[in-house]
Design a protein around this motif. Structure first.
Motif, PDB file in Angstrom:
ATOM      1  N   LYS A  45     -11.703   1.529  -2.636  1.00  0.00           N
ATOM      2  CA  LYS A  45     -10.607   1.239  -3.544  1.00  0.00           C
ATOM      3  C   LYS A  45      -9.424   1.913  -3.038  1.00  0.00           C
ATOM      4  O   LYS A  45      -8.217   1.369  -2.873  1.00  0.00           O
ATOM      5  N   THR A  46      -9.305   3.275  -2.823  1.00  0.00           N
ATOM      6  CA  THR A  46      -8.220   4.023  -2.178  1.00  0.00           C
ATOM      7  C   THR A  46      -7.696   3.669  -0.876  1.00  0.00           C
ATOM      8  O   THR A  46      -6.631   3.390  -0.770  1.00  0.00           O
ATOM      9  N   THR A  47      -8.657   3.316  -0.104  1.00  0.00           N
ATOM     10  CA  THR A  47      -8.255   2.813   1.110  1.00  0.00           C
ATOM     11  C   THR A  47      -7.469   1.565   0.989  1.00  0.00           C
ATOM     12  O   THR A  47      -6.409   1.301   1.822  1.00  0.00           O
ATOM     13  N   LEU A 162      -1.621   1.992  -8.991  1.00  0.00           N
ATOM     14  CA  LEU A 162      -2.254   3.327  -9.950  1.00  0.00           C
ATOM     15  C   LEU A 162      -3.789   3.450  -9.398  1.00  0.00           C
ATOM     16  O   LEU A 162      -4.622   2.619  -9.170  1.00  0.00           O
ATOM     17  N   ASP A 163      -3.939   4.714  -8.915  1.00  0.00           N
ATOM     18  CA  ASP A 163      -5.182   5.182  -8.146  1.00  0.00           C
ATOM     19  C   ASP A 163      -5.979   5.967  -9.384  1.00  0.00           C
ATOM     20  O   ASP A 163      -5.698   7.213  -9.315  1.00  0.00           O
ATOM     21  N   GLU A 164      -6.755   5.472  -9.948  1.00  0.00           N
ATOM     22  CA  GLU A 164      -7.697   6.343 -11.161  1.00  0.00           C
ATOM     23  C   GLU A 164      -6.776   7.158 -11.981  1.00  0.00           C
ATOM     24  O   GLU A 164      -6.986   8.473 -11.942  1.00  0.00           O
ATOM     25  N   PRO A 165      -5.711   6.674 -12.597  1.00  0.00           N
ATOM     26  CA  PRO A 165      -4.650   7.661 -12.819  1.00  0.00           C
ATOM     27  C   PRO A 165      -5.160   8.348 -14.359  1.00  0.00           C
ATOM     28  O   PRO A 165      -4.553   9.281 -14.776  1.00  0.00           O
TER      29      PRO A 165
HETATM   30 MG    MG Z   1     -10.621   6.480  -4.521  1.00  0.00          MG
END
Ligand code: MG
Ligand code: ADP
Length: 372
Positions: A45-47, A162-165
């Motif tokens: 996901k982050t990638t 938004l990354d796991e905000p």
């Molecule tokens: Mg991640």
């Protein structure tokens, strides 16, 4: 609402030396839409978010922002030119800048008064204007994240990433902030790609949800579609409790241990598959002659989840009101709750391990047929 895609990925693949961690990914985020990307930790996901932001370059594939190529085919648009707002799990505020300066940070080239006015209006949006002169360390985690949201939105970006905000917040605050963030995104028509590992959060926050597993997007759909009509077992299990019971097509309908579902089937008699059941699909009735039995009760406050052993030894889950108290060992009849639409997975035998599957929707009918 304009439905043209603001973010579009085509065939995006990325690895860090060994096997790719993002594999041939394609999706679009339409204007004003919140697309949630949900999957377990390490699924890529982050990638994927960093690829969209321009912090990583793809090995293959293209990314378009409002139909302009951002990367792929020899094109490279640097992150600062992509006009995307970012919100991270750890807030990432500038510790030496006051709240007001944090929010106005991205307003490069703005005239001073206009900059202050814009920052203040964003702080009002997240209800923190009274803290404009504090430093980040003087705020709680939830307040810091609201500042981060205001900062990301201040320059009116094309879209928000938004990354796991909310993952660093305690559960009560997380639920409250979920509602606030959703209301801000929706009321302002903000286009967003929102990453989380939390399936509840994905169903609540997303206009649509993309489920990612091991770098592959398994399914994209509305929260209702992916929950009730999962395309495969991974999606079914990831989004919530799911049991699978053996099912066989007969001339009478779909035969299962919980009774025969009397309906026309889209596959021929003799076909075997597995019927997916959620805990609210399964009814239970104490009966001295019952051939199933209660194995355990899990008290969840508002309701009980019963684990029930069927005559074959398979176990299923049934959700019941908190006033029910069925003791362990109690013989019961189990039946399909009426008027549900169920998903049946049928292996079409294309691969040796039965990996290729089709899914079919089966109306459960009136639910009174032959209880187990
Ligand atoms: Mg991640
Ligand atoms: P998620 O955000 O879904 O938890 P990530 O995108 O962070 O997943 O990571 C996916 C996989 O890629 C993981 O196995 C991770 O270890 C690996 N990975 C991510 N970034 C790098 C990197 N810079 N170098 C090497 N491996 C990485």
């Amino acid at each position: 609402m304009d439905a043209s895609p603001v973010i579009r990925c085509e065939g995006v693949t990325k690895g860090f030396g060994a096997a790719p961690v993002v594999r041939d990914v394609g999706f679009a985020v339409n204007a004003g839409e919140v697309l949630v990307l949900v999957g377990p930790s390490g699924s890529g996901k982050t990638t994927l978010l960093r690829l969209v932001a321009g912090f990583e370059t793809p090995d293959a594939g293209s990314i378009f922002l409002e139909d302009k190529p951002a990367c792929g085919n020899g094109v490279w648009m640097p992150p600062e030119k992509r006009n995307l707002g970012m919100v991270f799990q750890d807030y990432a505020l500038f510790p030496h800048l006051k709240v007001m300066q944090n929010v106005s940070f991205g307003l490069k080239g703005w005239e001073k008064a206009a900059k202050a006015e814009r920052a203040l209006s964003l702080l009002q949006m997240v209800q923190l204007d009274q803290f404009a002169n504090r430093y980040p360390y003087q705020l709680s985690g939830g307040e810091q994240q609201r500042v981060a949201l205001a900062r990301a939105l201040a320059p009116s970006p094309l879209a928000l990433l938004l990354d796991e905000p909310l993952s660093n917040l305690d559960p009560r605050l997380r639920a409250q902030l979920r509602r606030e963030v959703k209301s801000i995104l929706t009321s302002r028509g903000i286009t967003a790609l929102y990453v989380t590992h939390d399936h509840d959060e994905s169903l609540y926050m997303g206009d649509r949800v993309a489920v990612i597993n091991d770098g592959n997007i398994e399914q994209i759909g509305t929260p209702e579609e992916i929950f009730h009509q999962p395309l495969n077992r991974f999606v079914a299990r990831f989004l919530g409790l799911a049991d699978f019971v053996t099912a066989k097509a007969t001339d009478a309908g779909l035969e299962t241990e919980l009774g025969v579902i009397d309906t026309a089937l889209p596959f021929s008699a003799g076909t075997e598959g597995e019927l997916m059941l959620r805990p609210d699909d399964i009814g239970v009735r104490p009966s001295e002659s019952g051939r199933s039995k209660i194995v355990a009760r899990v008290f969840r406050g508002l309701h009980n989840v019963y684990i029930i052993q069927l005559p074959s030894g398979a176990t299923v889950h049934s959700i019941q009101g908190h006033t029910t108290h069925y003791p362990e060992g109690l013989p019961v009849d189990v039946f399909l709750e009426p008027h549900q639409v169920l998903t049946c997975f049928v292996s079409n035998g294309r691969s040796a391990n039965g990996g290729e599957e089709s899914t079919f929707l089966v109306p459960s009918g009136n639910g009174t047929n032959g209880a187990a």
